[in-house]
Design an enzyme around this catalytic site. Sequence first.
Site, PDB file in Angstrom:
ATOM      1  CE  LYS A  34      -0.245  -0.637   5.002  1.00  0.00           C
ATOM      2  NZ  LYS A  34      -1.047  -1.029   6.145  1.00  0.00           N
ATOM      3  CE1 TYR A 255      13.972  31.508   3.179  1.00  0.00           C
ATOM      4  CE2 TYR A 255      14.074  29.123   2.981  1.00  0.00           C
ATOM      5  CZ  TYR A 255      13.869  30.372   2.410  1.00  0.00           C
ATOM      6  OH  TYR A 255      13.557  30.465   1.087  1.00  0.00           O
TER       7      TYR A 255
HETATM    8  C1  LIG Z   1      -0.240  -1.942   6.877  1.00  0.00           C
HETATM    9  C2  LIG Z   1      -0.777  -3.195   7.390  1.00  0.00           C
HETATM   10  C3  LIG Z   1       0.077  -4.273   7.686  1.00  0.00           C
HETATM   11  C4  LIG Z   1       1.568  -4.169   7.651  1.00  0.00           C
HETATM   12  O1  LIG Z   1       2.038  -3.577   8.836  1.00  0.00           O
HETATM   13  P1  LIG Z   1       3.600  -3.395   9.121  1.00  0.00           P
HETATM   14  O2  LIG Z   1       3.660  -2.878  10.492  1.00  0.00           O
HETATM   15  O3  LIG Z   1       4.090  -2.403   8.105  1.00  0.00           O
HETATM   16  O4  LIG Z   1       4.212  -4.717   8.933  1.00  0.00           O
HETATM   17  C5  LIG Z   1      -0.520  -5.474   8.045  1.00  0.00           C
HETATM   18  N1  LIG Z   1      -1.865  -5.596   8.130  1.00  0.00           N
HETATM   19  C6  LIG Z   1      -2.696  -4.561   7.900  1.00  0.00           C
HETATM   20  C7  LIG Z   1      -4.155  -4.757   8.026  1.00  0.00           C
HETATM   21  C8  LIG Z   1      -2.182  -3.334   7.536  1.00  0.00           C
HETATM   22  O5  LIG Z   1      -3.008  -2.309   7.334  1.00  0.00           O
END
Ligand SMILES: *Cc1c(COP(=O)(O)O)cnc(C)c1O
Length: 357
Positions: A34, A255
């Site tokens: 994702k 800045y």
């Molecule tokens: C993002 C997500 C993961 C992965 O989590 P990590 O901490 O990055 O390993 C797993 N399960 C669900 C439902 C998620 O949304």
Amino acid sequence: MRQATVYIDSEALQYNLNRVKQLAPTAKIVSMVKANAYGHGVKDCLAALSETDAFGVACLEEALEIRELGFQQPITLIEGIFSADEMTAVIENNIEVVVHHQVQLDWLHAHRQAYIAKNLKVWVKLNSGMNRLGFKVSEIIDVIHALKAEGFTCVLAMHFANADAENHPLNEQQKNQFLQVKAACAPIMASCCNSAAIFKWPELNFDFVRPGIMLYGASPFADKSINELDIKPVMTFSAEIIALNHIEQGESVGYGSTFVADTAMDIAIVSIGYGDGYPRAFPKQNYVAINEKPTRVIGRVAMDMIAIDVTGLDAALGTEVELWGKHRLVDDVADANGTIGYELLCRMSARPVRKKI
Ligand SMILES: *Cc1c(COP(=O)(O)O)cnc(C)c1O
């Protein structure tokens, strides 16, 4: 050309995927890609993750991008669909959904035959105390029984709120509720492990594990480094020195003139800034790496530039500076920035040039 570059190390990604396999040898791996593979770029990462069993994404658009790139593995939408009209594209493209509330069940029901005909699994989400998504224990057993009776293949899914914490009381509650529902709905496939849980609870691997951050070589734990976890950073974020200045004691930099030299020093200007996704606010002193050695960032981060201390260092125009990567870990930059590696990786901007190595 302005040099602000994101290098993606495919071998490191494969190494980390193999770590998941070692830790969860009997589970199938749903690689979480994702948010553009946690900011790493879906295209390059998916090619390197060819050994994964499936992918997980947050929405239909992310799933369709994967299909457009030609990858055929199963994909799970971890929040399910957001409106009824998405169901057609879901089924056409062999995408699996999470269901976490009644409306989504209704949408699924309306397309029951087509969904089942494609052999797609339904991921039924348990809310065991995180209180984001899912059915409560009191509801979910009926939901699953009804889905099974209709011919759906179900996966019981759950997400830990504190998998990164050593002894949080909610962990026990979440585990117990998950096991209770799993037993009441047996036989049923199950999935509850993100990266932190994969490291901590091998007994909970079950049918599918869902690694995210560990694939990219950042730590899910505040108090455990990637070296301790034996995973490798996938992203190197780098830029070049574009100017060198010598300043005298009492002169300021950048800045707001927030940095004032307490002694004469050599500084370098590097072509990176918050326009590239490098964070601006650093409550703690931040560092970059030059020739594998740390040196401090001074003054404010601007949109396109930062200043660093190069006194006594071998620094010239064009010298490459590592913002994060193998020598300056993203987890440490995140700590100096008051956040977590996940956030810095995900909020990379589109401006840096991406290269696969
Ligand atoms: C993002 C997500 C993961 C992965 O989590 P990590 O901490 O990055 O390993 C797993 N399960 C669900 C439902 C998620 O949304």
